[in-house]
Design an enzyme around this catalytic site. Sequence first.
Site, PDB file in Angstrom:
ATOM      1  N   GLU A   1       0.828  -1.093  -0.072  1.00 21.11           N
ATOM      2  CA  GLU A   1       0.080   0.024   0.027  1.00 21.11           C
ATOM      3  C   GLU A   1       0.741   1.236   0.084  1.00 21.11           C
ATOM      4  O   GLU A   1       1.663   1.417   0.946  1.00 21.11           O
ATOM      5  CB  GLU A   1      -0.928   0.081   1.508  1.00 21.11           C
ATOM      6  CG  GLU A   1      -2.042   1.090   1.377  1.00 21.11           C
ATOM      7  CD  GLU A   1      -3.290   0.538   0.510  1.00 21.11           C
ATOM      8  OE1 GLU A   1      -3.797   1.410  -0.125  1.00 21.11           O
ATOM      9  OE2 GLU A   1      -3.632  -0.533   0.708  1.00 21.11           O
TER      10      GLU A   1
ATOM     11  N   GLY B   1       1.601   5.658  -0.595  1.00 23.27           N
ATOM     12  CA  GLY B   1       0.885   6.858  -0.081  1.00 23.27           C
ATOM     13  C   GLY B   1      -0.415   7.101  -0.985  1.00 23.27           C
ATOM     14  O   GLY B   1      -1.379   7.585  -0.434  1.00 23.27           O
ATOM     15  N   PHE B   2      -0.321   6.855  -2.274  1.00 24.14           N
ATOM     16  CA  PHE B   2      -1.469   7.191  -2.937  1.00 24.14           C
ATOM     17  C   PHE B   2      -2.316   6.160  -3.593  1.00 24.14           C
ATOM     18  O   PHE B   2      -2.943   6.359  -4.679  1.00 24.14           O
ATOM     19  CB  PHE B   2      -0.795   7.923  -4.280  1.00 24.14           C
ATOM     20  CG  PHE B   2       0.075   9.150  -3.467  1.00 24.14           C
ATOM     21  CD1 PHE B   2      -0.411  10.214  -2.883  1.00 24.14           C
ATOM     22  CD2 PHE B   2       1.253   9.662  -4.032  1.00 24.14           C
ATOM     23  CE1 PHE B   2       0.233  11.185  -2.244  1.00 24.14           C
ATOM     24  CE2 PHE B   2       1.981  10.339  -3.615  1.00 24.14           C
ATOM     25  CZ  PHE B   2       1.510  11.243  -3.036  1.00 24.14           C
ATOM     26  N   GLY B   3      -1.832   5.009  -3.125  1.00 22.09           N
ATOM     27  CA  GLY B   3      -2.744   3.581  -3.868  1.00 22.09           C
ATOM     28  C   GLY B   3      -2.071   2.574  -3.405  1.00 22.09           C
ATOM     29  O   GLY B   3      -1.150   2.426  -2.937  1.00 22.09           O
ATOM     30  N   SER B   4      -2.591   1.465  -3.859  1.00 24.03           N
ATOM     31  CA  SER B   4      -2.165  -0.049  -3.732  1.00 24.03           C
ATOM     32  C   SER B   4      -1.517  -0.452  -4.886  1.00 24.03           C
ATOM     33  O   SER B   4      -1.484  -0.142  -6.018  1.00 24.03           O
ATOM     34  CB  SER B   4      -3.294  -0.994  -3.345  1.00 24.03           C
ATOM     35  OG  SER B   4      -4.195  -0.284  -2.508  1.00 24.03           O
TER      36      SER B   4
ATOM     37  N   LYS C   1       0.309  -0.450 -10.109  1.00 22.15           N
ATOM     38  CA  LYS C   1      -0.145   0.675  -9.250  1.00 22.15           C
ATOM     39  C   LYS C   1      -1.330   1.401  -9.245  1.00 22.15           C
ATOM     40  O   LYS C   1      -1.558   2.049 -10.373  1.00 22.15           O
ATOM     41  CB  LYS C   1       1.043   1.755  -9.226  1.00 22.15           C
ATOM     42  CG  LYS C   1       0.893   2.691  -8.116  1.00 22.15           C
ATOM     43  CD  LYS C   1       2.247   3.193  -7.935  1.00 22.15           C
ATOM     44  CE  LYS C   1       2.810   4.433  -7.218  1.00 22.15           C
ATOM     45  NZ  LYS C   1       3.812   5.233  -7.420  1.00 22.15           N
TER      46      LYS C   1
ATOM     47  N   ASP D   1      12.827  12.124  -3.877  1.00 22.52           N
ATOM     48  CA  ASP D   1      12.331  11.114  -2.851  1.00 22.52           C
ATOM     49  C   ASP D   1      13.032   9.990  -2.783  1.00 22.52           C
ATOM     50  O   ASP D   1      12.451   8.748  -2.736  1.00 22.52           O
ATOM     51  CB  ASP D   1      10.946  11.086  -3.131  1.00 22.52           C
ATOM     52  CG  ASP D   1      10.203  10.412  -1.760  1.00 22.52           C
ATOM     53  OD1 ASP D   1      10.792  10.653  -0.710  1.00 22.52           O
ATOM     54  OD2 ASP D   1       9.090   9.874  -1.743  1.00 22.52           O
TER      55      ASP D   1
END
Length: 962
Positions: free
Chosen positions: A651, A653-656, A671, A769
């Site tokens: 999972e 931050g913005f989805g699975s 994703k 990042d």
Amino acid sequence: MKRVHDMLGAMFRSGMLVLIIILMAMEAQAGKLPKDEVDALHEIAKELGKKDWVFSVDPCSNQSSWETPKLPDRPLYNNTVICNCSFPGDVCHVVILFLKGQDLPGVLPPSLAKLPYLRFIDLTRNYLNGTIPREWASLKLESLCLNANRLSGRIPDYLGNITTLTYLNLETNLFSGPVPPELGKLFNLERLILSANNLTGPLPRALTSLTKLAELRISSNNFTGRIPDIFQSWKQLQKLEIQASGFQGPIPPSISSLNNLIELMLRSCRISGPIPDYLSELPQLRIIDLSFNRFGGTISNLTSIAKMEYLYLTNNSLNGPIPGWIKITDGKSPIDLSYNNFSMDPEQSACRETLNLFKSSFGGKNLQLSGCRDPNPCTKDRYSLAINCGGGKTTIGNIDYEEDYDQGGAAKYVPGTNNWEVSSTGQFWDAKPSSDDYIAHNKSVLRMKDSALYTAARVSPLSLTYYVRCLGNGNYTAKLHFAEIVFRDNSSFYSLGRRLFDVYIQGKRRLKDFDIESAAKGVDKEYIHEFKEVTVSNKTLEIQFYWTSKGTTAVPKRATYGPLISAISVKSEFKPPNDRQKKIFIVVGAVGLVLLLVLMILGAIWWKGCLWDRISREEELRGLDLKTGIFTLRQIKAATNNFDAANKLGEGGFGSVYKGILLDGTTIAVKQLSSRSRQGNREFVNEIGMISGLQHPNVVRLYGCCAEGNQLLLVYEYMENNSLAHALFGTGEVQLMLDWPKRLRICIGIAKGLAFLHDESALKIVHRDIKTANVLLDKDINPKISDFGLARLDEEENTHISTRVAGTIGYMAPEYALWGYLTNKADVYSFGVVALEIVAGKNNMKFRPNENYVCLLDWALVLQQKGNLMELVDTKLGSQFNKEEAMRIIKVALLCTNPSPALRPTMSTVVSMIEGHTAVHEVSGEPSFHGDDMRFKSFRDYDQVILQSSETHSIPLLDSIV
Ligand SMILES: *[C@@H]1O[C@H](CO)[C@@H](O)[C@H](O)[C@H]1NC(C)=O
Ligand SMILES: *[C@@H]1O[C@H](CO)[C@@H](O)[C@H](O)[C@H]1NC(C)=O
Ligand SMILES: *[C@@H]1O[C@H](CO)[C@@H](O)[C@H](O)[C@H]1NC(C)=O
Ligand SMILES: *[C@@H]1O[C@H](CO)[C@@H](O)[C@H](O)[C@H]1NC(C)=O
């Protein structure tokens, strides 16, 4: 290998000692060179075509203009004239002349004979022609090296007059005719190197008087007759290379008396019969290459062959069982038994990467390669295939070339995912192995059509096999795409290379002594050889490339040789039975691209009102070549079993993220961005924009996307080993054993990926990042940078002030976290943190041995101050790591995490430093923001540190270390 070099070095050292003494003598005083020798140098310069000697300076009084230091961008360049000034009356004489890698266009200078004290001559890698002048016969040379020039004609007999010679190297020239018996007079000779010429006839028996001979290399010539039986007097011989010399078997019995022999290369010598038992009894022998002969019989008697460091027996007719010692050897020494007739042991469980058993047995489980893994079963026949050898996935016209990135190795079999495999074997001799050896890259901009196929090519020092399975039976057309991208065709030593190799298709030799450059009529030009009516009868196709040891090996640098293949495409000559719905990747043409962008922008406007910064977005995507496939939601649902929870990988931050398997068997990671979040939407566009055009072994591949209904999906290559964070910090079963070599490789990989993003890719990208969770590991534990959701294009002015800072605490560079000041040096900082975590096996943020320390980095700084850096190294490694490498990485990590971005190295410098090509510049101690007193106690103190630094610290340029 090292041991061998040491031993070979020893005998040369005696000569070097003399040299050093001479050098020291020369340092001591500044004498003068007599006029006749200065005049001689004038003449020599003229004959050589050397223009840059500065005659206003006496070569002996001031060495500066006569001894150019090593140039980093020309590693092969050497420009040295050395005098000995210890003669009575302050008189000097020239004793050493090294002019290497200079492309000198002239001839070997007869005037050299006017320097009677000359002892060492090295003219390696020039463009000299003519032959060795008669005048030289009077010289008292100890060492003569003329490697890699255009010298031609016969080897002159008067060379035999220079009886002081201990080293004679005429490699890589165009000498022809027989070796003169007069060379037998060189009774001091220790090393004789005649490889890569066009010499003929037998070896003269007179050479038996060279009793001090320790090294004899005569490979790649046109000698005739049997391997001469003249070894009995060469008791000192350590290294014997007669591969592809023209000589043929049998192995002369006198080889059995070579008790000092370390290396024996008898590749391509047409030797038949059993391998003589005594070979395995030679006490020092460590390296054997008997490939491409006709050896038969078993190898069971060769018990002590197990001690070999390298053993290449590929392409013979050896039979009997594969002996047990293969399974017990430590697994490090490359062993290649491929293409033989061994009987297969059904219990064969030898599973090691460095053992190649491809087609080592007849019939049966033919394809049991490293014993490690059976090939995937065929689920469906295919009727065409295209591979971009050594390169990335590429589409040309309507052909999709699959990627073929694996770095290869000395005895490596790479199981493919798409029912084709590569088997690569062999060792590049005389060079330190490096990870780039097995893939060649273009040296100049390629202007041919479809250059994407030619910028990278696979090379192999011995044999390379592409093995395609699951092809529908019938006749095929196979196209092999070649281009010589390494040699040049100018008036330079880069043009002296000769690459010759053989090509076999379905076991039949189709090209012999193939030379790309002459077939393509030049370098950097493509040559496509088409083979029609290639019959596939048991669903398999085998294309092999062999280096039978012909051609040069030292141009432009050592260990440059072997077959080079850029791309392969095969297609059935008949109509495939069901020619529907095969292509899963639909390439987005220009129209599709525009449509997609419009869609995205509309969607974004819808989500975000009118605030979408459309212009800047377009600017960001400028120049971007979208190569992304579009998937339908149906395909992805089928692949992930309708987003089955069992297939969920994680999972974000913005989805699975889900695992899926496409119809053609490709495993993918999907994703699923939460379409409710604006963030998700933005990330979607960003990610596609950023990485669809990028191809690098250390950047995760985006296969495509899907925007259907309310679904936003990104489809990536699947990474078997999850993330680096998992591997380092996970618990229990999740944790991979990352030994030191793996950690080092991961570090280098990440650094290379970042260097690519920053400097080498078409778009300059700041990732923003970088953290261990965003570094994924493939099945071979190769690191790949992922998650470009926050990535930014590096703007022209190279800085970027952000009002909204995004990233991950613990990895974010201070100047960015505090002031939103963004350059690619922010990634360098994050890389430094990641590198520390890799060495320490600890999470930067979670590490807090006591309240005095903020984080791992903080601790590292304290340890640095105490001179105790080795304490950082992960205790899980025990003593199983290389101290020097670990130290290097820690130091680089500390350089990278310097609070001041200007003091951080660039990523390409980082790569060079971790690989040990560049010295690691120590962080200067005084005044130091790393000092105990100024050590920041919390992240709030960062700004103070930076302010102090900019006020009190002048910034030394890091460039000085490059
Ligand atoms: C030049 O070559 C010689 C011999 O190969 C070597 O000893 C010497 O260190 C080299 N000098 C430089 C500046 O590279
Ligand atoms: C050497 O090469 C030059 C051209 O590069 C040519 O003019 C000359 O004739 C050649 N000399 C010999 C001896 O081959
Ligand atoms: C080589 O030596 C022989 C005998 O010592 C002599 O006759 C001959 O002239 C020499 N050759 C040259 C080219 O100096
Ligand atoms: C080598 O010599 C042979 C004749 O002996 C000649 O036919 C051939 O072209 C030569 N090869 C090269 C590369 O010069």
